[in-house]
Structures are given as structure tokens and as C-alpha cells.
Design a protein around this motif. Sequence first.
Motif, PDB file in Angstrom:
ATOM      1  N   PHE A 119       8.056 -14.818   6.190  1.00 41.13           N
ATOM      2  CA  PHE A 119       7.354 -13.479   6.189  1.00 41.13           C
ATOM      3  C   PHE A 119       8.152 -12.234   6.531  1.00 41.13           C
ATOM      4  N   ASP A 120       7.841 -11.370   5.394  1.00 35.55           N
ATOM      5  CA  ASP A 120       8.571 -10.022   5.318  1.00 35.55           C
ATOM      6  C   ASP A 120       7.560  -8.881   5.489  1.00 35.55           C
ATOM      7  N   LEU A 121       7.816  -7.999   6.280  1.00 35.46           N
ATOM      8  CA  LEU A 121       7.231  -6.676   6.678  1.00 35.46           C
ATOM      9  C   LEU A 121       8.192  -5.584   6.538  1.00 35.46           C
ATOM     10  N   GLU A 122       7.972  -4.678   5.424  1.00 37.16           N
ATOM     11  CA  GLU A 122       8.749  -3.408   5.208  1.00 37.16           C
ATOM     12  C   GLU A 122       8.040  -2.277   5.120  1.00 37.16           C
ATOM     13  N   GLY A 123       8.415  -1.066   5.971  1.00 39.85           N
ATOM     14  CA  GLY A 123       8.243   0.064   5.737  1.00 39.85           C
ATOM     15  C   GLY A 123       9.042   0.786   5.000  1.00 39.85           C
ATOM     16  N   LYS A 124       8.548   1.922   4.051  1.00 44.41           N
ATOM     17  CA  LYS A 124       9.434   2.585   3.122  1.00 44.41           C
ATOM     18  C   LYS A 124       9.040   3.891   2.758  1.00 44.41           C
ATOM     19  N   TYR A 125       9.810   4.688   2.199  1.00 43.67           N
ATOM     20  CA  TYR A 125       9.442   5.861   1.574  1.00 43.67           C
ATOM     21  C   TYR A 125      10.000   5.557   0.007  1.00 43.67           C
ATOM     22  N   GLU A 126       8.960   6.069  -0.895  1.00 39.52           N
ATOM     23  CA  GLU A 126       9.480   5.789  -2.263  1.00 39.52           C
ATOM     24  C   GLU A 126       9.191   6.962  -3.349  1.00 39.52           C
ATOM     25  N   TYR A 167       3.104  -4.151  -9.901  1.00 32.68           N
ATOM     26  CA  TYR A 167       1.998  -3.271 -10.564  1.00 32.68           C
ATOM     27  C   TYR A 167       1.356  -2.432  -9.440  1.00 32.68           C
ATOM     28  N   MET A 168       1.282  -1.067  -9.628  1.00 30.96           N
ATOM     29  CA  MET A 168       0.856  -0.340  -8.513  1.00 30.96           C
ATOM     30  C   MET A 168      -0.308   0.817  -9.080  1.00 30.96           C
ATOM     31  N   ARG A 169      -1.229   1.064  -8.440  1.00 34.25           N
ATOM     32  CA  ARG A 169      -2.169   1.625  -8.808  1.00 34.25           C
ATOM     33  C   ARG A 169      -2.736   2.736  -7.831  1.00 34.25           C
ATOM     34  N   PHE A 170      -2.598   4.092  -7.980  1.00 38.15           N
ATOM     35  CA  PHE A 170      -3.252   5.127  -7.177  1.00 38.15           C
ATOM     36  C   PHE A 170      -4.590   5.659  -7.923  1.00 38.15           C
ATOM     37  N   GLY A 171      -5.726   5.884  -7.226  1.00 41.83           N
ATOM     38  CA  GLY A 171      -7.141   6.159  -7.637  1.00 41.83           C
ATOM     39  C   GLY A 171      -6.787   7.676  -7.732  1.00 41.83           C
ATOM     40  N   GLY A 172      -7.358   8.300  -8.766  1.00 43.40           N
ATOM     41  CA  GLY A 172      -7.553   9.664  -9.097  1.00 43.40           C
ATOM     42  C   GLY A 172      -8.440  10.440  -8.236  1.00 43.40           C
ATOM     43  N   LYS A 173      -8.121  11.639  -7.812  1.00 45.40           N
ATOM     44  CA  LYS A 173      -9.195  12.386  -6.800  1.00 45.40           C
ATOM     45  C   LYS A 173      -9.908  13.615  -7.789  1.00 45.40           C
ATOM     46  N   SER A 174     -10.998  13.909  -7.231  1.00 45.05           N
ATOM     47  CA  SER A 174     -11.631  14.911  -7.665  1.00 45.05           C
ATOM     48  C   SER A 174     -11.243  16.318  -6.663  1.00 45.05           C
ATOM     49  N   VAL A 175     -10.907  17.349  -7.573  1.00 42.10           N
ATOM     50  CA  VAL A 175     -10.346  18.413  -6.777  1.00 42.10           C
ATOM     51  C   VAL A 175     -11.060  19.626  -7.248  1.00 42.10           C
ATOM     52  N   GLU A 176     -11.697  20.582  -5.990  1.00 39.90           N
ATOM     53  CA  GLU A 176     -12.192  21.611  -6.381  1.00 39.90           C
ATOM     54  C   GLU A 176     -11.307  22.735  -6.649  1.00 39.90           C
ATOM     55  N   MET A 177     -11.497  23.234  -8.242  1.00 41.56           N
ATOM     56  CA  MET A 177     -10.614  24.284  -8.562  1.00 41.56           C
ATOM     57  C   MET A 177     -11.205  25.668  -8.062  1.00 41.56           C
ATOM     58  N   SER A 178     -12.232  25.968  -8.053  1.00 39.74           N
ATOM     59  CA  SER A 178     -13.079  27.205  -7.657  1.00 39.74           C
ATOM     60  C   SER A 178     -14.239  26.897  -7.201  1.00 39.74           C
ATOM     61  N   ALA A 214       0.948  -1.081   0.037  1.00 40.20           N
ATOM     62  CA  ALA A 214       0.077  -0.125  -0.009  1.00 40.20           C
ATOM     63  C   ALA A 214       0.893   1.140  -0.199  1.00 40.20           C
ATOM     64  N   GLY A 215       0.558   2.269  -0.755  1.00 42.39           N
ATOM     65  CA  GLY A 215       1.150   3.548  -0.909  1.00 42.39           C
ATOM     66  C   GLY A 215       0.324   4.639  -0.536  1.00 42.39           C
ATOM     67  N   PHE A 216       0.814   5.418   0.551  1.00 41.48           N
ATOM     68  CA  PHE A 216       0.132   6.758   0.916  1.00 41.48           C
ATOM     69  C   PHE A 216       0.820   7.943   0.692  1.00 41.48           C
ATOM     70  N   PRO A 217       0.189   8.453  -0.517  1.00 43.97           N
ATOM     71  CA  PRO A 217       0.801   9.786  -1.028  1.00 43.97           C
ATOM     72  C   PRO A 217       1.223  11.068  -0.141  1.00 43.97           C
ATOM     73  N   VAL A 218       2.105  11.336  -0.390  1.00 42.57           N
ATOM     74  CA  VAL A 218       2.610  12.762   0.154  1.00 42.57           C
ATOM     75  C   VAL A 218       2.871  13.814  -0.580  1.00 42.57           C
ATOM     76  N   THR A 247       8.375  15.447  -8.330  1.00 41.54           N
ATOM     77  CA  THR A 247       8.438  14.302  -7.553  1.00 41.54           C
ATOM     78  C   THR A 247       7.091  13.634  -7.076  1.00 41.54           C
ATOM     79  N   MET A 248       6.753  12.285  -7.398  1.00 39.95           N
ATOM     80  CA  MET A 248       5.715  11.740  -6.809  1.00 39.95           C
ATOM     81  C   MET A 248       6.116  10.826  -5.840  1.00 39.95           C
ATOM     82  N   GLY A 249       5.673  11.127  -4.356  1.00 40.46           N
ATOM     83  CA  GLY A 249       6.414  10.470  -3.262  1.00 40.46           C
ATOM     84  C   GLY A 249       5.237   9.903  -2.645  1.00 40.46           C
ATOM     85  N   PHE A 250       5.553   8.646  -1.785  1.00 40.72           N
ATOM     86  CA  PHE A 250       4.627   8.084  -0.878  1.00 40.72           C
ATOM     87  C   PHE A 250       5.468   7.238   0.096  1.00 40.72           C
TER      88      PHE A 250
END
Length: 171
Positions: free
Chosen positions: A145-152, A74-85, A37-41, A159-162
Motif C-alpha cells: 500500500f502506497d499513500l503520497e501527498g504532492k504538489y503538482e 488520466y486526470m479530470r478537473f470539472g469546470g466552474k461557473s464564474v460570475e463575471m459581473s 485527487a487534485g485540489f486546485p490552487v 501555471t496550473m497547480g494543485f
Amino acid sequence: MKKILSTITGMLLILCVTSSISKAQLKRFSIGPFVEAGFPVGDLKETHNTGYGIGLGADIKLIGGLGVTGSVSYMRFGGKSVEMSPGVSAKYDALSAVPVRVGLKYKLPIPLLYVKVEGGAANLTGGDGTAAIFAPGIGIRVLGFDLEGKYEAWFKDGTMGFFGLKAGWNF
């Protein structure tokens, strides 16, 4: 007679334990599936939701706790609806990619804990090109079993980071 049987049993037990330890030490290669899972920043957080992925990773142990690691996923980030004005909004398309990573992994003196750094390329789907990857992380491996935390970070026109969380099983 009891003393001889207990001595033989003790010797067999020691032989079995040392045999299993030596086999574990001889296992220098592992491969297995993972989910992440990737949590965007940053800017990515403004335009995309949490991403999910699935992949296959491999490790090759070298010497002194050092190893080589690699993965394809394979990674997929869903798109958001953003209010421009007021009354005007924009919908961002989903961001999908096939990241290919290679790197170094170092087993720390603290039992089960490791650090790693990976680099590579994220092939963005939909004809958007390729982004360079840099991904440091820290993890724990218990048996398979392998569990990892990372910044990518993916570098392409900015830069697209998560922050990521990856769980897998290695054979």
C-alpha cells in the motif's frame, strides 16, 4: 528428544524468516494501479473544481534507497461557473489530461517514508496541446500500500497547480 525438536524448529523458523527477508530484498521492481485527487490552487482554483484520476505506476529500486519511478494516468478537473459581473456568468469547460511522469524516489532513513520528484508531460485532451509537469512529493509505503501527498504544477501558458493525494497498491 524435545531439545532436538526445539532446535530443529528454531532453525526452520530462522531459515524461513531469513528466506522471506532475502526475497523481499530481491524484489527490485513493482507495478500497480492508483487513484488520485487534485485540489486546485492559484488560478486553477478560480476556474476548476477538485480533480480525480486513475492510473498505473511503477518503481525500480536502484542502490542506497534510491529508485526510479514512473506513471501514466488520466486526470479530470470539472469546470466552474464564474460570475463575471452581476447577472453575467461564464462556464469553464472541464480540464482533462493524460499525465506521463518519470522521476527519482529516495527512501528516507525513517522507516516506510520516502520523498520523490517527478517531471513529464500532461497531454491535454480536446486538442489543447501539452503541458510540462513538475511534481515533488512525500509518501509512505506499507507492504504494497502506497499513500503520497504532492504538489503538482502543469506549465502551459501559465501555471496550473494543485495539491494531490494519491493512493495505490503495488505488486
